[in-house]
Scaffold this motif. Structure first.
Motif, PDB file in Angstrom:
ATOM      1  N   SER A  61     -45.541  26.316  26.096  1.00 47.52           N
ATOM      2  CA  SER A  61     -46.090  26.882  24.854  1.00 47.52           C
ATOM      3  C   SER A  61     -47.480  27.472  25.063  1.00 47.52           C
ATOM      4  O   SER A  61     -47.863  28.394  24.348  1.00 47.52           O
ATOM      5  CB  SER A  61     -46.125  25.837  23.730  1.00 47.52           C
ATOM      6  OG  SER A  61     -47.035  24.806  24.022  1.00 47.52           O
ATOM      7  N   VAL A 112     -46.575  28.640  15.922  1.00 41.17           N
ATOM      8  CA  VAL A 112     -46.189  28.304  17.289  1.00 41.17           C
ATOM      9  C   VAL A 112     -46.296  26.805  17.476  1.00 41.17           C
ATOM     10  O   VAL A 112     -47.354  26.213  17.236  1.00 41.17           O
ATOM     11  CB  VAL A 112     -47.100  29.011  18.323  1.00 41.17           C
ATOM     12  CG1 VAL A 112     -46.647  28.695  19.734  1.00 41.17           C
ATOM     13  CG2 VAL A 112     -47.122  30.505  18.084  1.00 41.17           C
ATOM     14  N   CYS A 161     -42.768  21.363  23.546  1.00 36.44           N
ATOM     15  CA  CYS A 161     -43.053  22.781  23.752  1.00 36.44           C
ATOM     16  C   CYS A 161     -44.150  22.978  24.796  1.00 36.44           C
ATOM     17  O   CYS A 161     -44.077  23.894  25.614  1.00 36.44           O
ATOM     18  CB  CYS A 161     -43.418  23.444  22.428  1.00 36.44           C
ATOM     19  SG  CYS A 161     -41.986  23.733  21.360  1.00 36.44           S
ATOM     20  N   THR A 170     -46.932  23.599  19.409  1.00 37.93           N
ATOM     21  CA  THR A 170     -47.708  23.234  20.597  1.00 37.93           C
ATOM     22  C   THR A 170     -47.602  21.736  20.886  1.00 37.93           C
ATOM     23  O   THR A 170     -48.402  21.192  21.635  1.00 37.93           O
ATOM     24  CB  THR A 170     -49.190  23.638  20.427  1.00 37.93           C
ATOM     25  OG1 THR A 170     -49.709  22.992  19.266  1.00 37.93           O
ATOM     26  CG2 THR A 170     -49.344  25.140  20.313  1.00 37.93           C
ATOM     27  N   PRO A 223     -39.967  26.484  24.770  1.00 38.29           N
ATOM     28  CA  PRO A 223     -40.980  26.675  23.736  1.00 38.29           C
ATOM     29  C   PRO A 223     -40.443  27.548  22.606  1.00 38.29           C
ATOM     30  O   PRO A 223     -39.565  28.377  22.808  1.00 38.29           O
ATOM     31  CB  PRO A 223     -42.113  27.376  24.480  1.00 38.29           C
ATOM     32  CG  PRO A 223     -41.437  28.137  25.573  1.00 38.29           C
ATOM     33  CD  PRO A 223     -40.232  27.311  25.951  1.00 38.29           C
TER      34      PRO A 223
END
Length: 164
Positions: A99, A88, A94, A90, A138
């Motif tokens: 995010s 993911v 994002c 971050t 995101p």
């Protein structure tokens, strides 16, 4: 037999040779990234010291060069991880687009924190500094696939598509 012959499969050696051929003579060090990726794929998604040593031996480079690459880039894992890697983003783009909500939803849905695999070994959750998809923030990457403009519903749909 050498350590390399024992630990690297024929398929992995073919991938390494493919990349070595792309660089000038005597520049095998340039193929470390791709070699580690091939070895990690061979080993169910993670590197061991023995495999990193085998890469160094095969390429004819120092072990420290291989270890530096393996520990610097977050695409490499040095312990067994879940079958599907979720990274993911971050970073700032994002983060500004939510995010933090993506992260909280994934942690809650999967029941893990960053750096952990789900109890069934299906998913591994990892934070990424930047995945270069700012326009779709995101976003997250699952294995090699990018998923952008995430919502909770889209995340649930992506996770459900990995029913193996």
């Amino acid at each position: 037999m050498t350590v390399t012959t024992d630990l690297l499969t024929k398929e992995t050696i073919a991938v390494i040779e493919h990349w070595v051929a792309k660089f000038p003579e005597g520049k095998k060090r340039s193929a470390i990234l791709q070699s580690l990726t091939a070895v990690q794929d061979q080993n169910e998604g993670y590197l061991t010291p023995e495999l990193m040593d085998a890469v160094a031996e095969y390429l004819g480079v120092t072990r420290v060069w291989v270890y530096e690459v393996a520990t610097f880039y977050d695409m490499y894992d040095l312990k067994k991880v879940g079958k599907h890697k979720i990274r993911v983003c971050t970073n700032i783009s994002c983060m500004l687009r939510g995010s933090d909500k993506v992260v909280e939803h994934l942690k809650s849905k999967l029941g893990v924190k960053f750096g952990e695999s789900t109890p069934d070994g299906k998913f591994f959750l990892k934070e990424a500094e930047c995945l270069a998809a700012c326009a779709g923030a995101p976003m997250m990457q699952v294995d090699l696939d990018y998923h952008v403009n995430l919502t909770e519903e889209k995340i649930d749909s992506v996770l459900a598509s990995y029913d193996d």
